[in-house]
Write a protein that holds these residues in place. Structure first.
Motif, PDB file in Angstrom:
ATOM      1  N   GLY A 197       0.789  -1.234   0.000  1.00  0.00           N
ATOM      2  CA  GLY A 197       0.000   0.000   0.000  1.00  0.00           C
ATOM      3  C   GLY A 197       0.812   1.270   0.000  1.00  0.00           C
ATOM      4  O   GLY A 197       0.379   2.299   0.528  1.00  0.00           O
ATOM      5  N   TYR A 198       1.993   1.235  -0.642  1.00  0.00           N
ATOM      6  CA  TYR A 198       2.902   2.379  -0.580  1.00  0.00           C
ATOM      7  C   TYR A 198       2.312   3.615  -1.253  1.00  0.00           C
ATOM      8  O   TYR A 198       2.428   4.732  -0.729  1.00  0.00           O
ATOM      9  N   ILE A 199       1.664   3.452  -2.399  1.00  0.00           N
ATOM     10  CA  ILE A 199       1.115   4.616  -3.095  1.00  0.00           C
ATOM     11  C   ILE A 199       0.072   5.319  -2.239  1.00  0.00           C
ATOM     12  O   ILE A 199       0.010   6.556  -2.196  1.00  0.00           O
ATOM     13  N   GLU A 200      -0.723   4.551  -1.523  1.00  0.00           N
ATOM     14  CA  GLU A 200      -1.720   5.168  -0.645  1.00  0.00           C
ATOM     15  C   GLU A 200      -1.055   5.908   0.507  1.00  0.00           C
ATOM     16  O   GLU A 200      -1.569   6.946   0.969  1.00  0.00           O
ATOM     17  N   ARG A 201       0.075   5.427   0.976  1.00  0.00           N
ATOM     18  CA  ARG A 201       0.799   6.144   2.034  1.00  0.00           C
ATOM     19  C   ARG A 201       1.393   7.442   1.493  1.00  0.00           C
ATOM     20  O   ARG A 201       1.433   8.454   2.204  1.00  0.00           O
ATOM     21  N   VAL A 202       1.851   7.429   0.256  1.00  0.00           N
ATOM     22  CA  VAL A 202       2.331   8.662  -0.372  1.00  0.00           C
ATOM     23  C   VAL A 202       1.186   9.662  -0.492  1.00  0.00           C
ATOM     24  O   VAL A 202       1.338  10.853  -0.196  1.00  0.00           O
ATOM     25  N   ARG A 203       0.013   9.184  -0.907  1.00  0.00           N
ATOM     26  CA  ARG A 203      -1.163  10.055  -1.010  1.00  0.00           C
ATOM     27  C   ARG A 203      -1.489  10.667   0.354  1.00  0.00           C
ATOM     28  O   ARG A 203      -1.766  11.879   0.452  1.00  0.00           O
ATOM     29  N   ALA A 204      -1.472   9.856   1.406  1.00  0.00           N
ATOM     30  CA  ALA A 204      -1.778  10.360   2.748  1.00  0.00           C
ATOM     31  C   ALA A 204      -0.752  11.399   3.188  1.00  0.00           C
ATOM     32  O   ALA A 204      -1.104  12.421   3.792  1.00  0.00           O
ATOM     33  N   ARG A 205       0.520  11.150   2.881  1.00  0.00           N
ATOM     34  CA  ARG A 205       1.569  12.109   3.229  1.00  0.00           C
ATOM     35  C   ARG A 205       1.347  13.445   2.537  1.00  0.00           C
ATOM     36  O   ARG A 205       1.436  14.514   3.152  1.00  0.00           O
ATOM     37  N   ASP A 206       1.038  13.407   1.244  1.00  0.00           N
ATOM     38  CA  ASP A 206       0.868  14.636   0.482  1.00  0.00           C
ATOM     39  C   ASP A 206      -0.393  15.390   0.911  1.00  0.00           C
ATOM     40  O   ASP A 206      -0.436  16.622   0.866  1.00  0.00           O
ATOM     41  N   ALA A 207      -1.419  14.654   1.329  1.00  0.00           N
ATOM     42  CA  ALA A 207      -2.625  15.301   1.851  1.00  0.00           C
ATOM     43  C   ALA A 207      -2.332  15.975   3.189  1.00  0.00           C
ATOM     44  O   ALA A 207      -2.774  17.105   3.439  1.00  0.00           O
ATOM     45  N   LEU A 208      -1.577  15.300   4.038  1.00  0.00           N
ATOM     46  CA  LEU A 208      -1.227  15.864   5.347  1.00  0.00           C
ATOM     47  C   LEU A 208      -0.368  17.114   5.191  1.00  0.00           C
ATOM     48  O   LEU A 208      -0.548  18.102   5.907  1.00  0.00           O
ATOM     49  N   LEU A 209       0.545  17.074   4.235  1.00  0.00           N
ATOM     50  CA  LEU A 209       1.432  18.217   4.027  1.00  0.00           C
ATOM     51  C   LEU A 209       0.655  19.456   3.588  1.00  0.00           C
ATOM     52  O   LEU A 209       0.979  20.580   3.976  1.00  0.00           O
ATOM     53  N   GLY A 210      -0.394  19.266   2.793  1.00  0.00           N
ATOM     54  CA  GLY A 210      -1.173  20.405   2.330  1.00  0.00           C
ATOM     55  C   GLY A 210      -2.183  20.928   3.324  1.00  0.00           C
ATOM     56  O   GLY A 210      -2.706  22.033   3.166  1.00  0.00           O
ATOM     57  N   ILE A 215      -4.809  22.988   1.409  1.00  0.00           N
ATOM     58  CA  ILE A 215      -4.527  22.481   0.065  1.00  0.00           C
ATOM     59  C   ILE A 215      -4.797  20.979   0.074  1.00  0.00           C
ATOM     60  O   ILE A 215      -4.277  20.266   0.938  1.00  0.00           O
ATOM     61  N   PRO A 216      -5.587  20.451  -0.853  1.00  0.00           N
ATOM     62  CA  PRO A 216      -5.867  19.011  -0.843  1.00  0.00           C
ATOM     63  C   PRO A 216      -4.601  18.146  -0.921  1.00  0.00           C
ATOM     64  O   PRO A 216      -4.456  17.186  -0.173  1.00  0.00           O
ATOM     65  N   TYR A 217      -3.681  18.501  -1.822  1.00  0.00           N
ATOM     66  CA  TYR A 217      -2.433  17.736  -1.962  1.00  0.00           C
ATOM     67  C   TYR A 217      -1.283  18.693  -2.229  1.00  0.00           C
ATOM     68  O   TYR A 217      -1.372  19.568  -3.089  1.00  0.00           O
ATOM     69  N   ALA A 218      -0.205  18.500  -1.489  1.00  0.00           N
ATOM     70  CA  ALA A 218       0.989  19.331  -1.665  1.00  0.00           C
ATOM     71  C   ALA A 218       2.233  18.445  -1.621  1.00  0.00           C
ATOM     72  O   ALA A 218       2.241  17.382  -0.993  1.00  0.00           O
ATOM     73  N   GLU A 219       3.265  18.905  -2.295  1.00  0.00           N
ATOM     74  CA  GLU A 219       4.582  18.266  -2.199  1.00  0.00           C
ATOM     75  C   GLU A 219       5.546  19.257  -1.568  1.00  0.00           C
ATOM     76  O   GLU A 219       5.487  20.463  -1.846  1.00  0.00           O
ATOM     77  N   GLY A 220       6.405  18.754  -0.703  1.00  0.00           N
ATOM     78  CA  GLY A 220       7.291  19.623   0.052  1.00  0.00           C
ATOM     79  C   GLY A 220       8.744  19.481  -0.355  1.00  0.00           C
ATOM     80  O   GLY A 220       9.175  18.425  -0.827  1.00  0.00           O
ATOM     81  N   PHE A 221       9.488  20.560  -0.117  1.00  0.00           N
ATOM     82  CA  PHE A 221      10.897  20.598  -0.486  1.00  0.00           C
ATOM     83  C   PHE A 221      11.692  21.323   0.598  1.00  0.00           C
ATOM     84  O   PHE A 221      11.181  22.243   1.236  1.00  0.00           O
ATOM     85  N   ALA A 222      12.920  20.888   0.755  1.00  0.00           N
ATOM     86  CA  ALA A 222      13.834  21.535   1.696  1.00  0.00           C
ATOM     87  C   ALA A 222      14.922  22.262   0.926  1.00  0.00           C
ATOM     88  O   ALA A 222      15.245  21.904  -0.211  1.00  0.00           O
ATOM     89  N   SER A 223      15.468  23.292   1.554  1.00  0.00           N
ATOM     90  CA  SER A 223      16.545  24.050   0.938  1.00  0.00           C
ATOM     91  C   SER A 223      17.594  24.355   1.998  1.00  0.00           C
ATOM     92  O   SER A 223      17.263  24.589   3.167  1.00  0.00           O
ATOM     93  N   LYS A 224      18.848  24.346   1.594  1.00  0.00           N
ATOM     94  CA  LYS A 224      19.929  24.692   2.518  1.00  0.00           C
ATOM     95  C   LYS A 224      20.318  26.162   2.404  1.00  0.00           C
ATOM     96  O   LYS A 224      21.178  26.628   3.144  1.00  0.00           O
TER      97      LYS A 224
END
Length: 237
Positions: A197-210, A215-224
């Protein structure tokens, strides 16, 4: 260098599917806007428990078509051998100089998979070396404007998030190209975290991040390096 090779964005992953897990929605958003985006997979994932090298290549090509990539390359570096050797750094640096991207993405520097961590360090070293005119002087130096890090297995504090909600179904379509990794395809398939169920866990992560920005779905990034804002209270950057 021919300007025909130039990419707006170049994304590095240790294996095909790394970039899709972390940022397929962001890729789709940028290709839809007309930007040229490429992915460079460092290895052929020959140590993967499921699938074969040839199957992974076909899956990667299928995902590339879904995302509208301008180019997808594979450096053929050894899977589980992504050490920061001079040779490996030179190989990644040459790829950056070949495509002269304005923005580079790499995996986040902490992750449960050692190859993701190693890829992060290799790319960071290569981005720095790419601008040095006396390093590999046969290739013109390239200065990358921005380097960001995307999350694969482990989520840390995001410095920037991208709303990918309109592109999320396409992200799932791109991930689903990797049937050998995310599905139990036959009786010989090995049970791994990816097949559970990895894809569903990715979906849950992206929903939580947004969630914090509604935001329904977001992707996050880090910067130094600091993120530049020209005017607070606007979307200008």
């Amino acid at each position: 260098m021919s300007m025909g090779n130039k990419l707006d964005i170049l994304i590095f992953g240790a294996h095909a599917d790394d970039a899709e897990i972390g940022m397929a929605g962001t890729i789709l958003k940028h290709t839809a806007a007309g930007l040229s985006v490429g992915i460079c997979d460092l290895t052929e994932a020959e140590m993967s428990s499921n699938g074969t090298v040839e199957l992974r290549k076909r899956e990667a090509e299928e995902a590339a078509r879904v995302m509208g990539l301008a180019v997808r390359s594979n450096l053929g570096l050894p899977d589980r051998g992504l050490f920061a050797t001079p040779g490996n750094i030179e190989t990644v640096t040459a790829e950056i100089r070949k495509y002269s991207p304005s923005v580079v993405f790499a995996p986040y520097w902490e992750d449960r998979h050692p190859d993701h961590v190693a890829c992060s360090r290799l790319v960071e070293e290569a981005v720095f070396n790419a601008k040095l005119r006396r390093y590999m002087p046969a290739l013109p130096p390239v200065r990358v404007d921005e380097l960001y890090f995307y999350f694969i297995n482990d989520l840390a504090k995001a410095d920037v998030i991208v709303d990918v909600s309109p592109y999320y179904d396409k992200k799932v379509e791109a991930l689903s190209c990797y049937r050998s990794q995310f599905e139990k395809t036959d009786k010989d398939s090995v049970v791994t975290p990816l097949t559970e169920g990895y894809i569903e866990r990715v979906r849950a992560r992206d929903a939580l991040l947004g969630q914090r920005q509604f935001i329904p779905y977001a992707e996050g990034f880090a910067s130094k390096t600091p993120y530049v804002v020209h005017l607070f209270g606007t979307n200008e950057a």
